[in-house]
Design a protein around this motif. Structure first.
Motif, PDB file in Angstrom:
ATOM      1  N   THR A 179       0.847  -1.191   0.000  1.00 54.15           N
ATOM      2  CA  THR A 179       0.000   0.000   0.000  1.00 54.15           C
ATOM      3  C   THR A 179       0.883   1.242   0.000  1.00 54.15           C
ATOM      4  O   THR A 179       1.770   1.379   0.836  1.00 54.15           O
ATOM      5  N   LEU A 180       0.615   2.110  -0.974  1.00 55.56           N
ATOM      6  CA  LEU A 180       1.317   3.381  -1.090  1.00 55.56           C
ATOM      7  C   LEU A 180       0.324   4.493  -0.768  1.00 55.56           C
ATOM      8  O   LEU A 180      -0.803   4.479  -1.270  1.00 55.56           O
ATOM      9  N   THR A 181       0.739   5.437   0.047  1.00 59.86           N
ATOM     10  CA  THR A 181      -0.137   6.519   0.471  1.00 59.86           C
ATOM     11  C   THR A 181       0.390   7.854  -0.036  1.00 59.86           C
ATOM     12  O   THR A 181       1.584   8.153   0.082  1.00 59.86           O
ATOM     13  N   PHE A 182      -0.540   8.642  -0.592  1.00 61.00           N
ATOM     14  CA  PHE A 182      -0.239   9.965  -1.127  1.00 61.00           C
ATOM     15  C   PHE A 182      -1.205  10.979  -0.513  1.00 61.00           C
ATOM     16  O   PHE A 182      -2.262  10.610  -0.010  1.00 61.00           O
ATOM     17  N   ALA A 183      -0.874  12.251  -0.602  1.00 63.49           N
ATOM     18  CA  ALA A 183      -1.721  13.297  -0.027  1.00 63.49           C
ATOM     19  C   ALA A 183      -3.107  13.311  -0.667  1.00 63.49           C
ATOM     20  O   ALA A 183      -4.113  13.475   0.009  1.00 63.49           O
ATOM     21  N   ASP A 184      -3.157  13.139  -1.996  1.00 65.69           N
ATOM     22  CA  ASP A 184      -4.428  13.211  -2.715  1.00 65.69           C
ATOM     23  C   ASP A 184      -4.244  12.673  -4.127  1.00 65.69           C
ATOM     24  O   ASP A 184      -3.151  12.209  -4.483  1.00 65.69           O
ATOM     25  N   GLU A 185      -5.288  12.746  -4.950  1.00 68.49           N
ATOM     26  CA  GLU A 185      -5.232  12.235  -6.321  1.00 68.49           C
ATOM     27  C   GLU A 185      -4.195  12.984  -7.164  1.00 68.49           C
ATOM     28  O   GLU A 185      -3.521  12.375  -8.007  1.00 68.49           O
ATOM     29  N   ASP A 186      -4.085  14.288  -6.953  1.00 69.50           N
ATOM     30  CA  ASP A 186      -3.095  15.062  -7.708  1.00 69.50           C
ATOM     31  C   ASP A 186      -1.675  14.584  -7.405  1.00 69.50           C
ATOM     32  O   ASP A 186      -0.856  14.433  -8.313  1.00 69.50           O
ATOM     33  N   ALA A 187      -1.393  14.342  -6.144  1.00 65.10           N
ATOM     34  CA  ALA A 187      -0.063  13.861  -5.758  1.00 65.10           C
ATOM     35  C   ALA A 187       0.203  12.485  -6.364  1.00 65.10           C
ATOM     36  O   ALA A 187       1.315  12.200  -6.824  1.00 65.10           O
ATOM     37  N   PHE A 188      -0.815  11.639  -6.388  1.00 63.87           N
ATOM     38  CA  PHE A 188      -0.649  10.333  -7.023  1.00 63.87           C
ATOM     39  C   PHE A 188      -0.396  10.488  -8.520  1.00 63.87           C
ATOM     40  O   PHE A 188       0.447   9.801  -9.089  1.00 63.87           O
ATOM     41  N   GLY A 189      -1.119  11.399  -9.164  1.00 59.15           N
ATOM     42  CA  GLY A 189      -0.927  11.629 -10.590  1.00 59.15           C
ATOM     43  C   GLY A 189       0.488  12.056 -10.923  1.00 59.15           C
ATOM     44  O   GLY A 189       1.080  11.579 -11.894  1.00 59.15           O
ATOM     45  N   VAL A 190       1.036  12.953 -10.112  1.00 55.67           N
ATOM     46  CA  VAL A 190       2.423  13.383 -10.298  1.00 55.67           C
ATOM     47  C   VAL A 190       3.361  12.199 -10.105  1.00 55.67           C
ATOM     48  O   VAL A 190       4.283  11.967 -10.899  1.00 55.67           O
TER      49      VAL A 190
END
Length: 106
Positions: free
Chosen positions: A60-71
Motif C-alpha cells: 500500500t502506497l499513500t499519497f496526499a491526494d489524487e493530484d499527488a498520485f498523478g504526479v
C-alpha cells in the motif's frame, strides 16, 4: 489522503524467500524514491490457513491526494518501480485499487 493497494503475486520459478527478500531489500528502496509518497507498507504473506499463501503479499502506497498520485505515477521513479517488478513478481498479474481504510477495532 489517497491509498493505492497492489496485490503482488510471486514470479514463477523464483524461490519465495528470495522474492520476499528482494521485495523488501531491493524493491522497497526503489519505491521509497517515488515523489510525494507519504507512506509505503509491504505486507508479506508468510502462511495461510490452507498451507501456502495464494500470493506474495500486498503493498500500500499513500499519497496526499489524487493530484499527488498523478504526479507520482507520471514520474521516472514510479516507472522504475514498475519496471523492477519483473525481478521478483508476476508483473502481468498485479491487481490494483484505490482503497479506503475502515477501522473497526483499534
Amino acid at each position: 489522503m489517497l491509498k493505492v493497494t497492489f496485490v503482488v503475486y510471486e514470479k514463477a520459478g523464483l524461490d519465495r524467500a528470495e522474492a520476499l527478500r528482494y521485495w523488501r531489500d531491493t524493491h522497497g528502496p526503489i519505491d521509497a524514491k517515488i515523489p510525494g509518497l507519504q507512506r509505503y507498507v509491504q505486507q508479506h504473506a508468510i502462511a495461510a490457513p490452507e498451507g501456502d499463501p495464494p500470493f506474495l503479499g500486498v503493498a500500500t502506497l499513500t499519497f496526499a491526494d489524487e493530484d499527488a498520485f498523478g504526479v507520482a505515477a507520471a514520474s521516472p521513479e514510479f516507472a522504475a518501480a514498475i519496471a523492477d517488478l519483473d525481478n521478483f513478481a508476476d508483473a502481468q498479474r498485479l491487481p490494483t485499487a484505490f482503497v479506503e481504510e475502515v477501522v473497526i477495532v483499534g
